[in-house]
Design an enzyme around this catalytic site. Structure first.
Site, PDB file in Angstrom:
ATOM      1  N   LYS A 253      68.691  -6.989  77.730  1.00 62.25           N
ATOM      2  CA  LYS A 253      67.174  -6.398  78.258  1.00 62.25           C
ATOM      3  C   LYS A 253      66.899  -4.793  77.638  1.00 62.25           C
ATOM      4  O   LYS A 253      67.771  -4.059  77.941  1.00 62.25           O
ATOM      5  CB  LYS A 253      67.239  -6.043  79.963  1.00 62.25           C
ATOM      6  CG  LYS A 253      66.129  -5.578  80.284  1.00 62.25           C
ATOM      7  CD  LYS A 253      65.986  -5.545  81.757  1.00 62.25           C
ATOM      8  CE  LYS A 253      64.730  -4.652  82.424  1.00 62.25           C
ATOM      9  NZ  LYS A 253      64.710  -4.453  83.952  1.00 62.25           N
ATOM     10  N   ASP A 258      60.379   1.497  82.124  1.00 72.17           N
ATOM     11  CA  ASP A 258      59.801   0.743  83.127  1.00 72.17           C
ATOM     12  C   ASP A 258      59.341   1.510  84.045  1.00 72.17           C
ATOM     13  O   ASP A 258      59.738   2.021  84.909  1.00 72.17           O
ATOM     14  CB  ASP A 258      60.862  -0.089  83.710  1.00 72.17           C
ATOM     15  CG  ASP A 258      60.685  -0.972  84.796  1.00 72.17           C
ATOM     16  OD1 ASP A 258      59.469  -1.286  84.769  1.00 72.17           O
ATOM     17  OD2 ASP A 258      61.335  -1.626  85.498  1.00 72.17           O
ATOM     18  N   LYS A 265      55.881   1.874  90.131  1.00 73.80           N
ATOM     19  CA  LYS A 265      57.108   2.356  90.758  1.00 73.80           C
ATOM     20  C   LYS A 265      56.657   3.900  91.427  1.00 73.80           C
ATOM     21  O   LYS A 265      56.015   4.702  91.004  1.00 73.80           O
ATOM     22  CB  LYS A 265      58.360   2.787  90.000  1.00 73.80           C
ATOM     23  CG  LYS A 265      58.653   1.270  89.426  1.00 73.80           C
ATOM     24  CD  LYS A 265      60.069   1.777  88.735  1.00 73.80           C
ATOM     25  CE  LYS A 265      60.900   0.531  88.150  1.00 73.80           C
ATOM     26  NZ  LYS A 265      61.244  -0.377  89.145  1.00 73.80           N
ATOM     27  N   ASP A 276      66.526   1.815  81.428  1.00 72.22           N
ATOM     28  CA  ASP A 276      66.143   0.351  81.606  1.00 72.22           C
ATOM     29  C   ASP A 276      66.364  -0.424  80.272  1.00 72.22           C
ATOM     30  O   ASP A 276      66.253  -1.843  80.366  1.00 72.22           O
ATOM     31  CB  ASP A 276      64.899   0.023  82.207  1.00 72.22           C
ATOM     32  CG  ASP A 276      64.800  -1.102  83.010  1.00 72.22           C
ATOM     33  OD1 ASP A 276      65.730  -1.560  83.567  1.00 72.22           O
ATOM     34  OD2 ASP A 276      63.661  -1.713  83.219  1.00 72.22           O
ATOM     35  N   ASP A 335      56.581  -5.330  88.074  1.00 71.60           N
ATOM     36  CA  ASP A 335      57.699  -4.528  87.835  1.00 71.60           C
ATOM     37  C   ASP A 335      58.977  -5.497  87.737  1.00 71.60           C
ATOM     38  O   ASP A 335      60.088  -5.165  87.682  1.00 71.60           O
ATOM     39  CB  ASP A 335      57.849  -3.671  89.132  1.00 71.60           C
ATOM     40  CG  ASP A 335      58.778  -2.596  89.133  1.00 71.60           C
ATOM     41  OD1 ASP A 335      59.363  -2.514  87.956  1.00 71.60           O
ATOM     42  OD2 ASP A 335      59.192  -2.008  89.915  1.00 71.60           O
ATOM     43  N   GLU A 337      59.691  -7.175  85.299  1.00 74.24           N
ATOM     44  CA  GLU A 337      59.490  -7.429  83.916  1.00 74.24           C
ATOM     45  C   GLU A 337      60.487  -7.889  83.211  1.00 74.24           C
ATOM     46  O   GLU A 337      60.565  -8.500  82.222  1.00 74.24           O
ATOM     47  CB  GLU A 337      58.820  -6.313  83.427  1.00 74.24           C
ATOM     48  CG  GLU A 337      59.789  -5.045  82.688  1.00 74.24           C
ATOM     49  CD  GLU A 337      60.622  -4.651  83.825  1.00 74.24           C
ATOM     50  OE1 GLU A 337      60.180  -4.675  85.095  1.00 74.24           O
ATOM     51  OE2 GLU A 337      61.682  -3.923  83.606  1.00 74.24           O
ATOM     52  N   ARG A 339      62.827 -10.002  83.700  1.00 80.27           N
ATOM     53  CA  ARG A 339      63.031 -11.500  83.653  1.00 80.27           C
ATOM     54  C   ARG A 339      62.276 -12.004  82.655  1.00 80.27           C
ATOM     55  O   ARG A 339      62.503 -13.036  81.827  1.00 80.27           O
ATOM     56  CB  ARG A 339      63.172 -12.177  85.098  1.00 80.27           C
ATOM     57  CG  ARG A 339      61.940 -11.902  85.720  1.00 80.27           C
ATOM     58  CD  ARG A 339      61.838 -12.018  87.162  1.00 80.27           C
ATOM     59  NE  ARG A 339      62.457 -10.965  87.946  1.00 80.27           N
ATOM     60  CZ  ARG A 339      62.872 -10.943  89.275  1.00 80.27           C
ATOM     61  NH1 ARG A 339      62.579 -11.727  89.978  1.00 80.27           N
ATOM     62  NH2 ARG A 339      63.468  -9.635  89.790  1.00 80.27           N
TER      63      ARG A 339
HETATM   64  N1  BES Z   1      64.614  -1.903  86.058  1.00 79.59           N
HETATM   65  C1  BES Z   1      64.203  -2.614  87.458  1.00 79.59           C
HETATM   66  C2  BES Z   1      65.575  -2.672  88.306  1.00 79.59           C
HETATM   67  C3  BES Z   1      66.356  -1.433  88.668  1.00 79.59           C
HETATM   68  C4  BES Z   1      65.834  -0.746  89.773  1.00 79.59           C
HETATM   69  C5  BES Z   1      67.363  -0.720  88.026  1.00 79.59           C
HETATM   70  C6  BES Z   1      66.471   0.526  90.212  1.00 79.59           C
HETATM   71  C7  BES Z   1      68.024  -0.005  88.451  1.00 79.59           C
HETATM   72  C8  BES Z   1      67.544   0.833  89.561  1.00 79.59           C
HETATM   73  C9  BES Z   1      63.432  -3.903  87.485  1.00 79.59           C
HETATM   74  O1  BES Z   1      62.765  -3.957  86.415  1.00 79.59           O
HETATM   75  C10 BES Z   1      62.693  -4.013  88.534  1.00 79.59           C
HETATM   76  O2  BES Z   1      61.765  -3.149  88.937  1.00 79.59           O
HETATM   77  N2  BES Z   1      63.087  -4.644  89.453  1.00 79.59           N
HETATM   78  C11 BES Z   1      62.373  -4.911  90.777  1.00 79.59           C
HETATM   79  C12 BES Z   1      62.147  -6.566  90.993  1.00 79.59           C
HETATM   80  C13 BES Z   1      61.241  -6.710  92.129  1.00 79.59           C
HETATM   81  C14 BES Z   1      60.012  -6.322  91.862  1.00 79.59           C
HETATM   82  C15 BES Z   1      61.385  -8.232  92.681  1.00 79.59           C
HETATM   83  C16 BES Z   1      63.316  -4.170  91.904  1.00 79.59           C
HETATM   84  O3  BES Z   1      64.607  -4.298  91.907  1.00 79.59           O
HETATM   85  O4  BES Z   1      62.906  -3.409  92.641  1.00 79.59           O
HETATM   86 ZN    ZN Z   2      63.222  -3.017  84.675  1.00 80.15          ZN
HETATM   87 MN    MN Z   3      60.768  -3.108  86.905  1.00 80.01          MN
END
Ligand code: BES
Ligand code: ZN
Ligand code: MN
Length: 507
Positions: A253, A258, A265, A276, A335, A337, A339
């Site tokens: 990835k 992000d 966020k 990220d 968010d 993104e 996947r």
């Molecule tokens: N890059 C983030 C995941 C992440 C968050 C990694 C905090 C490390 C620390 C990912 O893109 C993300 O934002 N995931 C969301 C998914 C949700 C919207 C279903 C998450 O984990 O909040």
């Molecule tokens: Zn992310």
């Molecule tokens: Mn994200």
């Protein structure tokens, strides 16, 4: 950092010129006639030192020892983990001083395995690494050379070489992970891959927006459309075996920042979303190590790289896009993104008829909640692949933990408006993300590593860890020796710009 391996004894290390001598002291050490073990045994006996991993005792200008600084470092049972703990503690102490050349002595240990030497090399580099790229006056790293003193260099040379190759990969992964997003754009990541591809047996192709559109990667493009920064799709090849040999495909990835997109966020710690792209960095790092170690197998690396920002063209919650697989996706949360870029890379991976596909992603905050910073999440429906990755994690001390993939976890991804939604509810978020990815897996063994908790550290020690390069390299080396004859490390004809020989061995 340069490493050297040399055959020495407890007596001869005393004459070896260096700024510091680190002596790994095991539990139950007996005093010999040399000054080193005499010193260690006395320190233990007097109660001033314990041979437990992480315990240290410093001495200065000790009679009979040439190195002015002597550091006794407890190593307990002398397992690779204990060696690691001992050397991280010792190096953290040394790096604040003036020492440029240090000796790490294994001579007080009764038994020596290659894994211990590998762990030592990795731990030394890890403790001394300092990010410098975007500082105007970086503090110089003084400690530049480490000599590993062992009873018989030949018997641990394999572990030493592995460690030295691995360190190159881990350091590259840390470097790109740590770079701020404006110094690690998709374009710059692609240039880093092109630079890497000058190394023996590596090749690269870089696709831009036009090529990606032609491939029909509508899901990847949807993430990238909120920013002026153009996306890149990086395809790396390591060719260590016959063309017909099915490759292992690694997908990293590569979200270079992000923000969350329109589903923005909160600002607290949002800077950490420069990390990220640590999945992508781990793929670059793994290829760096492959170039060094030259195992006999084929590996393909795929990196979908873009920013997730919120411009006027940005994808909106509720938008439906068509992925390369033809499946339509309702983007309920911009968010989620990771996947969306990975699913198109998974579809692309099928063209290589891979032996296995492993994606590596800082995918979910839920995985951080589940496993913290100790173990990465491992998801796989293939027992053999899951087993091999878990084993590689254990042997490299880059741990992971198998998570479930029951189909019931996919229920929340159902929607009336597309084939699948990109998010389910809050519950089981790491698993539902993996279930989303699984829909795009073709006819090949697949595993997903969620490194959201392990790829970087926050707080005072903020920085990329280089994980899971060690796990991936161990897994790949395992695949090579299991299936293919050794390949000679002959550089290819095209001139390779590079890379000073960094290590030598003296028998
Ligand atoms: N890059 C983030 C995941 C992440 C968050 C990694 C905090 C490390 C620390 C990912 O893109 C993300 O934002 N995931 C969301 C998914 C949700 C919207 C279903 C998450 O984990 O909040
Ligand atoms: Zn992310
Ligand atoms: Mn994200």
């Amino acid at each position: 950092m340069d490493f050297e391996l040399k055959t020495l004894t407890l007596a001869t290390i005393c004459n070896e010129k260096a700024d510091a001598l680190i002596v790994l002291v095991p539990e139950g050490l007996a005093a010999g006639d040399d000054p080193v073990s005499a010193l260690a045994a006395l320190a233990i006996q007097s109660g001033d030192f314990e041979a437990k991993p992480g315990k240290l005792l410093s001495a200065y200008r000790t009679a009979g020892i040439a190195a002015p600084r002597v550091l006794l470092a407890g190593v307990g049972d002398a397992s690779p983990k204990s060696v690691r703990t001992a050397l991280i503690a010792a190096m953290n102490t040394l790096k604040t001083g003036n020492a440029q050349r240090a000796i790490v002595s294994f001579n007080a240990l009764t038994e020596l395995q290659p894994e211990m030497v590998r762990a030592a090399v990795v731990a030394c580099s890890e403790a001394v690494y300092a990010y410098a790229t975007t500082k105007s006056k970086p503090a110089p790293v003084k400690l530049q050379r480490v000599l590993l003193a062992v009873a018989k260099a030949a018997s641990v040379k394999a572990g030493f070489d592995k460690g030295v190759g691995l360190v190159k990969g881990i350091e590259l992964a840390k470097e790109w992970g740590n770079r701020p997003a404006n110094h690690a754009t998709p374009t710059l990541l692609a240039e880093a891959a092109q630079e890497l591809a000058k190394l023996p047996r590596l090749k690269v192709e870089v696709l831009g927006p036009k090529e990606v559109a032609k491939l029909g990667m509508g899901s990847f493009m949807a993430v990238a459309q909120g920013t002026a920064e153009p996306l890149r799709f990086i395809v790396l090849h390591y060719e260590g075996a016959a063309k017909a040999d099915a490759p292992v495909v690694l997908i990293g990835k590569g979200i270079t920042f992000d923000s969350g997109g329109i589903s923005i966020k909160p600002s607290a710690e949002m800077d950490e979303m420069k990390f990220d792209m640590c999945g992508a960095a781990s793929v670059l790092g793994t290829f760096r190590a492959l170039a060094e170690l030259q195992p006999s197998l084929n590996v393909v690396g795929l990196i979908p790289a873009c920013e997730n920002l919120l411009g006027e063209r940005a994808v909106k919650p509720g938008d439906v896009v068509t992925s390369m697989s033809g499946q339509t996706i309702e983007i309920l949360n911009t968010d989620a993104e990771g996947r969306l870029v990975l699913c198109d890379a998974l579809t692309y991976a099928a063209r290589f008829k891979p032996a296995a596909v492993i994606d590596i992603a800082t995918l979910t905050g839920a995985c951080v909640v589940a496993l913290g910073g100790v173990r990465s999440g491992l998801f796989s429906s293939n027992e053999a692949l899951a087993g091999a990755l878990a084993k590689a994690g254990d042997s490299s001390q880059d741990l992971c933990w198998r998570m479930p993939l029951d189909d019931d976890y996919a229920d929340g991804l159902k929607t009336h408006f597309a084939d699948v939604a990109n998010v389910a509810g809050r519950a089981g978020g790491a698993v539902t993300a993996a279930k989303f990815l699984q829909r795009f897996v073709g006819d090949f063994p697949w595993a997903h590593l969620d490194i959201a908790g392990t790829a970087w550290k926050g707080g005072a020690a903020k920085g990329a860890t280089g994980r899971p390069v060690a796990l991936l390299v161990d897994y790949l080396l395992g695949q090579a020796s299991a299936t293919l004859p050794p390949v000679k490390a002959t550089p290819k004809a095209r001139p390779a710009k590079k890379t000073a020989p960094a290590s030598k061995t003296q028998a």
